[in-house]
Design an enzyme around this catalytic site. Structure first.
Site, PDB file in Angstrom:
ATOM      1  N   ASP A   1       0.727   4.144   1.360  1.00  0.00           N
ATOM      2  CA  ASP A   1       1.080   4.837   2.590  1.00  0.00           C
ATOM      3  C   ASP A   1       2.162   4.100   3.379  1.00  0.00           C
ATOM      4  OD1 ASP A   1      -0.870   2.849   3.185  1.00  0.00           O
ATOM      5  OD2 ASP A   1      -1.329   3.820   5.094  1.00  0.00           O
TER       6      ASP A   1
ATOM      7  N   HIS B   1       0.823  -1.205   0.000  1.00  0.00           N
ATOM      8  CA  HIS B   1       0.000   0.000   0.000  1.00  0.00           C
ATOM      9  C   HIS B   1       0.862   1.262   0.000  1.00  0.00           C
ATOM     10  CE1 HIS B   1      -3.792  -2.228   1.633  1.00  0.00           C
ATOM     11  NE2 HIS B   1      -3.632  -2.364   0.330  1.00  0.00           N
TER      12      HIS B   1
END
Length: 254
Positions: free
Chosen positions: A57, A55
């Site tokens: 982030d 992901h």
């Protein structure tokens, strides 16, 4: 002496720094800016990057960091992360002598299919699998896979420090209290967490022992947790994985 500290990022992410002397490794640097600022301000040298899953982030800042520090990047072999040049899988060891750590890689899929964690020397970096008081959403895997992953983490020594990647604890404990309102340890933890957040302080790391006492997703054998899950689902639940699945579904809409 080795030190571990958090760099806040985005709204509620934590990027973890493992430091010894003037060397540092970082875990899940989704944003390069605050990492570069901290490394530069402290006069450190970045020596390695660890990632737990794909992901943005958690990996979005890696390219920019590599432009300044061309270091090895460890990450899950089962996921396609183009910045990872040291793919690792369950049972592999990651030795980082510059910061004096020796991790074992754990398969903890569920949030994403290939999610991994790094465990060793009293520390667990578990990304978005186990949270303080909760667990990650199941985006790619299955409830059974996520339950197996949490079960694996629950067997670690009780004093293992749990370095998760988000500041979700207060919200997680509100849900936990809805599931298990009579849990005295949980009540005390919720009060302590509220005080920490009111003071602007982080609520992590936690420990495996604390999670086993207060995290409903690790307490699916508790009669009160089972009763709450059955009450939510409206039907019989056969086994730990089904109780866990009902709790996760409930938390998704809580």
């Amino acid at each position: 002496m080795r030190e571990i500290f958090a760099i806040p990022a985005f709204h509620d992410n934590y990027i973890w720094v493992i430091r010894k002397g003037m060397s540092a490794a970082v875990v899940d640097p989704g944003d390069a800016g605050p990492v570069k600022e901290a490394i530069t301000r402290l006069g450190l040298t970045l020596t390695a990057i660890l990632t737990t899953h794909h992901h943005a982030d958690h990996v979005g800042g890696v390219d920019e960091l590599l432009a300044s520090w061309p270091v090895p990047v460890y990450g899950p072999a089962a996921e396609s992360i183009n910045v990872v040049d040291h793919p690792v899988t369950h049972g592999d060891r990651v030795r980082l002598p510059d910061v004096d750590v020796d991790f074992v890689v754990l398969d903890v899929g569920g949030h994403t299919l290939g999610h991994i964690a790094y465990s060793g020397q009293g520390a667990l970096f578990c990304g978005d699998t186990l949270f303080a008081g909760g667990c990650g959403r199941i985006f790619e895997g299955t409830a059974s896979q996520m339950w197996n992953s949490l079960t694996r983490l629950a067997t670690l020594p009780g004093d293992t420090q749990v370095y998760c990647a988000h500041e979700y604890t207060a919200a997680n404990l509100r849900f936990a209290l809805a599931v298990e309102p009579a849990n005295a340890a949980l009540q005390q933890r919720a009060q302590a967490v509220d005080q920490l957040r009111a003071a602007g302080l982080p609520t992590v790391p936690s420990t495996i022992a604390v999670e086993l006492e207060t995290n409903p997703f690790l307490r699916v054998k508790s009669p009160e947790v089972i009763a709450a899950a059955v009450g939510y689902s409206g039907g019989e639940l056969l086994g730990d994985a089904e109780v866990f699945s009902a709790l996760r579904d409930w938390k998704n809409v809580f």
